[in-house]
Design a protein around this motif. Structure first.
Motif, PDB file in Angstrom:
ATOM      1  N   TYR A 177       0.828  -1.204   0.000  1.00 15.52           N
ATOM      2  CA  TYR A 177       0.000   0.000   0.000  1.00 15.52           C
ATOM      3  C   TYR A 177       0.866   1.261   0.000  1.00 15.52           C
ATOM      4  O   TYR A 177       0.502   2.283  -0.567  1.00 15.52           O
ATOM      5  N   TYR A 208       1.175  -7.350  -4.638  1.00 15.74           N
ATOM      6  CA  TYR A 208      -0.218  -7.576  -4.228  1.00 15.74           C
ATOM      7  C   TYR A 208      -0.672  -8.970  -4.657  1.00 15.74           C
ATOM      8  O   TYR A 208      -0.593  -9.321  -5.843  1.00 15.74           O
ATOM      9  N   ARG A 222       1.000  -1.619 -11.714  1.00 15.97           N
ATOM     10  CA  ARG A 222       0.304  -1.297 -10.471  1.00 15.97           C
ATOM     11  C   ARG A 222      -0.593  -0.072 -10.642  1.00 15.97           C
ATOM     12  O   ARG A 222      -1.737  -0.061 -10.189  1.00 15.97           O
ATOM     13  N   THR A 253      -5.755  -2.128  -4.217  1.00 17.32           N
ATOM     14  CA  THR A 253      -4.934  -0.932  -4.369  1.00 17.32           C
ATOM     15  C   THR A 253      -5.723   0.107  -5.168  1.00 17.32           C
ATOM     16  O   THR A 253      -6.488  -0.244  -6.079  1.00 17.32           O
TER      17      THR A 253
END
Length: 884
Positions: free
Chosen positions: A466, A504, A563, A676
């Motif tokens: 995170y 993740y 991401r 996310t």
């Protein structure tokens, strides 16, 4: 004693004795080998087997369970139900056999005034594993039971293991004797309904080795012995409430009574009707509970089981003489009986009701269409002179159309037919062989995940992603082909366990991160990231260079472009969900999602297509939220507080005591989510809604491109529009009208061309008729007509020629080149068929020569192949066959 009272007494008893009270887990099991939570111990299996360290030394729960293996027994016995509640107490290396027996005996036999269940000692029997002398001694010592009420049974009933090397141990079961009115003397060993098993105590004390069935070696005692017990809530309820079976207890009887009122059939007057009412009561309750945990009717997996339960209930109502919809009355009766114990069935009832009523409406239509198909099958069977409907026909009706076998049997019997049950049962057995995981919960749960146990014992994997895209850590373990190894080399596919990771793991609908794991002398490409067991992250990698070993320092590196695009897509999912609810209302609740870099899809509860205007409105609202550049924040809150703020949870998802809340624009979008996200909505860039479709009678799916992928798609459309404006010399805003005019003109031209071609074909008929030849008593036309556009044209020509030949015996065989391949059409009239000439046989003969296949009815058939040079030979073969 009401069921809610049994539940509170159980939890209070064990809670007062140092057990952590654990809320019921969802019916949708976390165990990948199971469709449902099929036993009370399933949520505790990782702790019992040592796969995951237990967070408490002892625990107690009242667990919701679904088990459908014995579904055919529902309603016929006093104790079989598809939904049931299992009261359990568990010890993880804390107390053992003596204390477990003492707790059970105290709770069962203590008076109601003292918080117990008030059962009489004289009514209780126990069984033990035949070699467990310790348990026998303890039952005598603790409970004072005489030898004649303690029975030794074999391994198949009184021994537990996973079926794999690992924990194992004997069981002791407690039975209630209902008295001589319910069966013969002899105790539980008689396997009679007189003796009802109410509690099973599993003493997990040994480590077993390889083997199957009863043939395995005991390697020794476990260093930490565990206790796993389960008491059937419904079984104790019907015994303490003084009713005959579980269908008559306070949580089930109201549905049974409502079915009786609707049908006008009195419960207790007819055995078959009683069974049907019990089936309805059980299945409606099970369906209610499944839908409250997020399961929706479908044609596969959990949804298929739910659909089967609901359709069996509808069928049972039909057998009671009720053809009209009845779920609108049955489900509220079940809700009112269950909401005291499970408040969610009340708060979620609007959604549950819509699903139930939609499924009922769909199946009532299925019954109508299935009846038509069955009527045709019955007529065909009768026409052949058979008295038995084929088993595969019955199976097709059951499997493809959802038509229950008992309905097929009933309707076939009404028509004077039987059903080939052997063939049907064989097909059903083959299908059931793929669905037996439910029956083996204790034998299979998590056994194949044991390789992760040692790594999980080192602690939870810390996720840093995170805040960070790169994290230094240590390699705790390597797994290759399911086995733990010390090293992996170039080319190997391996799983890597890290102490910390920035990557993740796939969850919550979001695809796993792309990236790499690097260290001194090695570079690993990350192929996937998963959570194989709770608290542990596993990275599936390919070793690109070097050699990696356990204990090496390693850095997890997230692909920043991937991401960011994945975060855009996940935030876009929340924006679309909020826009959907703003447009359609709160009934349009998310029922699943999937997002990855550049793409998102969202499933939601709705029973009709969205209009183009509605789709545009949803898209506009979501993109306006992007333009407003709303702040995206995350908070970690207790679950109860998050829900009190209005945060939406996804049905069927599992949440812990604390949850992560994602807010976009404050209350505008407020959801529980571990994914996310971007920091402000403008970072999403653009949402392009590209699809909206049905995924079930009560579910829809929206698909969108996000960010740069959305822009590229719109740019492609702009290029296409530009080409059209240039080619058609029409301004962009006039394109729809211009294209509509062109399509209208094209259809008119195609119609005129078809008329010309039909006239041309008709003009060929006289010439063909003039070339008729006589073969015995049959007039024959066998011609190669050259090239035609379609097989339909060739068929039309053949049937027209046949009509011109009159009523005398006639055969027409025409062959042609259709799109570069040979085709043949054979047509016969009534008199030719009386002479024994069959069009299907002739077409099949010609097709074999043409290098293909064919056949059809006696009056008209077609065939084809691949060898155009063989057309004349094929026609000659037809002529020779007719002559013969």
């Amino acid at each position: 004693m009401q069921t809610a009272d049994i539940q509170s007494r159980w939890l209070n008893f064990f809670g007062d004795r140092g057990h952590t009270v654990v809320p019921s887990a969802s019916l949708v099991s976390d165990d990948p080998t199971l469709l449902f939570t099929v036993a009370g111990m399933v949520p505790f299996v990782p702790y019992l087997t040592g796969l995951v360290p237990a967070p408490y030394p002892r625990a107690t729960s009242v667990q919701k369970c679904i088990r459908t293996l014995d579904i055919e027994e529902v309603g016929k016995t006093p104790r079989h139900g598809t939904f049931f509640q299992m009261n359990g107490n568990f010890s993880f290396g804390d107390y053992f056999k003596e204390q477990a027996i003492s707790y059970a005996w105290e709770l069962l036999t203590s008076s109601e005034a003292d918080g117990g269940f008030g059962l009489q000692e004289k009514d209780l029997w126990v069984t033990v594993y035949k070699d467990d002398d310790e348990a026998i001694r303890l039952w005598k010592q603790v409970a004072g039971l005489p030898d004649e009420r303690i029975q030794r049974l074999d391994m198949d009933t009184n021994y537990w293991s996973t079926g794999q090397p690992g924990p194992a141990g004997p069981c002791s079961e407690i039975f209630f004797d209902r008295g001589p009115a319910y069966g013969a003397d002899g105790g539980p060993a008689t396997d009679d309904d007189r003796y009802v098993e109410i509690w099973n105590l599993v003493f997990m004390q040994y480590l077993r080795g390889e083997g199957s069935g009863k043939n395995f070696e005991i390697l020794g005692e476990l260093p930490k012995k565990n206790i796993d017990t389960g008491m059937g809530m419904e079984r104790l309820a019907f015994l303490t409430q003084g009713v005959e079976n579980m269908y008559e207890i306070d949580q089930v009887r109201p549905v049974l009574d409502r079915a009786s009122e609707i049908s006008g059939r009195r419960y207790g007057a007819n055995h078959d009707d009683d069974v049907r009412m019990r089936v309805i009561a059980d299945h409606v309750r099970s369906s209610l509970m499944l839908m409250s945990d997020g399961v929706r009717p479908s044609n596969e997996g959990r949804g298929y089981i739910l659909r089967r339960l609901m359709r069996r209930a509808i069928r049972a109502m039909r057998l009671l003489g009720v053809d009209a919809p009845s779920f609108s009355e049955l489900f509220p009766a079940s809700r009112d009986a269950m909401k005291a114990a499970y408040p969610e069935v009340g708060t979620e009832f609007d959604r549950i009701s819509r699903l139930a009523l939609g499924e009922e409406e769909t199946f009532l239509r299925t019954l109508a269409s299935g009846t038509s198909i069955l009527d045709l099958a019955v007529a065909t069977t009768q026409k052949t002179g058979s008295t038995q409907l084929a088993g595969d026909t019955a199976f097709q009706l059951h499997d493809t159309f959802g038509f229950p076998i008992d309905l097929t049997l009933e309707m076939a019997e009404e028509a004077g037919l039987s059903v080939d049950r052997d063939a049907f049962d064989t097909l059903m057995s083959e299908q059931r062989a793929m669905a037996k995981a439910d029956a083996k919960a204790k034998k299979t749960a998590l056994a194949d995940l044991s390789v992760y146990g040692d790594f999980r014992a080192l602690g939870e994997t810390v996720f840093t992603g995170y805040e960070l895209l790169k994290t230094d850590s240590t390699i705790l373990g390597l797994i290759v082909d399911g086995a733990s190894v010390d090293r992996a080399v170039v080319g190997d596919i391996a799983e890597v366990i890290l102490a910390e990771t920035a990557l993740y793991p796939e969850s919550g609908g979001q695809e796993a991160d792309a990236g790499s794991i690097v260290g001194k002398g090695f570079d690993l490409e990350v192929l996937d990231v998963q959570r194989p067991i709770k608290g542990l992250v596993s990275h599936r990698v390919q070793v690109r260079s070097g050699e990696v070993g356990v204990g090496d320092a390693a850095t997890s590196v997230v692909d920043p472009v991937w991401r960011h695009a994945a975060a855009q897509a996940h935030s876009a999912t929340h924006l679309i969900h909020a826009a959907l609810r703003q447009t359609l209302g709160s009934d349009a609740h998310q029922a699943g999602s999937y997002n990855k870099a550049g793409y998102m899809r969202l499933d939601f509860n709705w029973n009709q297509p969205l209009s183009p205007a509605t789709r545009s409105e949803i898209e506009n609202i979501a993109n306006n939220a992007i333009l407003e550049n709303l702040e995206v924040t995350t908070r970690i809150l207790p679950l109860a507080e998050a829900k009190s703020l209005g945060a939406m949870a996804l049905f069927g998802e599992k949440y812990g005591d604390t949850v992560r809340v994602v807010e976009i624009g404050g209350p505008w979008s407020l959801e529980l989510c571990a994914g996310t996200h971007v920091s402000r909505s403008a970072e999403v860039g653009l949402i392009n809604l590209v699809g909206e479709s049905s995924i079930g009678s009560t579910s829809r799916r929206i698909e969108s491109l996000v960010g740069f992928d959305a822009f590229k798609d719109l740019a492609t459309e702009r290029s296409i529009v530009s080409q059209l404006t240039s080619s058609l010399k029409t301004p962009r805003e006039q394109l729809p009208e211009r294209i509509s005019d062109l399509v209208t003109n094209l259809k008119a031209a195609e119609k005129r061309i078809a008329q010309y071609e039909a006239a041309e074909l008709a003009a060929r008929v006289p010439a063909l008729v003039s070339r008729v030849s006589h073969v015995g008593a049959v007039r024959l036309i066998s011609e190669n007509v050259g090239t035609v556009k379609t097989t339909d044209e060739l068929r039309s020509l053949a049937t027209t020629v046949r009509e011109r030949l009159g009523s005398e015996a006639a055969v027409v065989a025409l062959a042609a080149d259709v799109s570069g391949k040979p085709a043949v059409i054979v047509a016969t009239n009534d008199e030719a068929r009386k002479s024994g000439v069959r069009a299907g046989a002739l077409a099949k003969l010609a097709s074999g020569i043409l290098g293909g296949g064919g056949g059809g009815k006696d009056d008209l058939a077609q065939g084809g192949g691949s060898d155009l040079t063989a057309i004349d030979t094929a026609l000659q073969a037809i002529s020779a066959n007719v002559a013969g």
